[in-house]
Design a protein around this motif. Structure first.
Motif, short mmCIF file in Angstrom:
data_model
loop_
_atom_site.label_atom_id
_atom_site.label_comp_id
_atom_site.label_asym_id
_atom_site.label_seq_id
_atom_site.Cartn_x
_atom_site.Cartn_y
_atom_site.Cartn_z
N SER A 295 26.26 45.10 52.77
CA SER A 295 26.43 43.98 53.69
C SER A 295 25.28 43.94 54.67
O SER A 295 25.09 44.86 55.47
N SER B 135 24.85 41.21 56.68
CA SER B 135 25.32 40.45 57.84
C SER B 135 26.80 40.17 57.65
O SER B 135 27.36 40.48 56.59
N ILE B 136 27.40 39.53 58.62
CA ILE B 136 28.85 39.34 58.60
C ILE B 136 29.30 38.53 57.38
O ILE B 136 30.41 38.69 56.90
N ASN B 137 28.43 37.70 56.84
CA ASN B 137 28.85 36.86 55.73
C ASN B 137 27.98 37.06 54.49
O ASN B 137 27.76 36.13 53.72
N ASP B 138 27.48 38.25 54.31
CA ASP B 138 26.62 38.52 53.17
C ASP B 138 26.99 39.85 52.56
O ASP B 138 26.36 40.86 52.82
N MET B 139 28.03 39.88 51.75
CA MET B 139 28.45 41.09 51.04
C MET B 139 28.03 40.93 49.58
O MET B 139 28.43 39.96 48.93
N ARG B 140 27.24 41.88 49.09
CA ARG B 140 26.78 41.85 47.70
C ARG B 140 27.40 43.04 46.97
O ARG B 140 27.34 44.16 47.45
N PHE B 141 27.94 42.74 45.78
CA PHE B 141 28.60 43.77 44.99
C PHE B 141 27.79 44.11 43.74
O PHE B 141 27.16 43.22 43.14
#
Lengths: 111, 113
Positions: A93, A95-101
């Motif tokens: 992550s 940033s608060i709105n950027d989670m990469r899996f």
């Protein structure tokens, strides 16, 4: 952009074997790193996390160390159990709105 | 404390049909997310809502719409379902002060024929 690459599975181990699942990342700045676990038919559960370089996350015998110099966050467990059979996801992550899996690694532990 | 709940658990649609997936959280989180999970691709973000009253596109928004009904609820709508939307859909939520640690619901398995 940010991305995560984790080792492809499936991984099959005998009970009490040592587990390593490799995870490397590409990111700008200083992301937080996570390992999530997904048991059959369920949603993802947070297994452990690390929020800055050299942090070690640990939970339920699993560990991972945030290595900025090698951009890695490998998951390890010294002695796996049948109940550890699941799919494991490395995530980043920035940033608060950027989670990469990552794509996920399926682990099967045989008695 | 139920965490994140999703309904329905399973759904089968015909091409062109519409439906709404419901999500609710009781952890007083500000941010909520919709993901889809496809084999070998991990999770991909469809839409997110950083706070009540705001929504933004994620990585794969085409064919979907969302509504942040209030702080607790965040719905995902498929207006005209296509076979490419066959997937498992997960809702998640996070608090602003937790390094984006996200909490996930149990998922909705959707099949579009």
């Amino acid at each position: 952009g940010n991305s995560v690459t984790q080792m492809e599975g499936p991984v099959t181990l005998s009970e009490e074997a040592f587990l390593t699942i490799n995870c490397t990342y590409t990111a700008t700045g200083y992301p937080s790193l996570f390992w999530y676990v997904q048991y059959p038919g369920e949603g993802l559960q947070l297994l452990l996390k690390a929020t800055k370089a050299d942090d070690k996350g640990s939970n339920k015998g699993f560990e991972a160390t945030y290595r900025k110099e090698t951009t890695s966050f490998h998951l390890e467990k010294g002695s796996v159990q049948v109940s550890d059979s699941a799919v494991y996801f490395c995530a980043l992550s920035g940033s608060i709105n950027d989670m990469r899996f990552g794509a996920g690694t399926r682990l099967t532990v045989k008695p | 404390n139920a965490g994140v709940t999703q309904t329905p658990k399973f759904q089968v649609l015909k091409t062109g049909q519409s439906m709404t997936l419901q999500c609710a959280q009781d952890m007083n989180h500000n941010s909520m997310y919709w993901y889809r999970q496809d084999p070998g691709m991990g999770l991909r973000l469809i839409y997110y809502s950083a706070s009540e009253g705001t929504t933004d596109k994620g990585e794969v928004p085409n064919g979907y719409n969302v509504s942040r009904l209030n702080k607790r609820e965040f719905s995902l709508r498929l207006e005209s379902a296509a076979p490419s939307q066959t997937s498992v859909y997960f809702c998640a939520s996070s608090a602003l002060t937790s390094y984006n640690e996200q909490f996930f619901g149990p998922g909705t398995r959707l099949t579009v024929l």
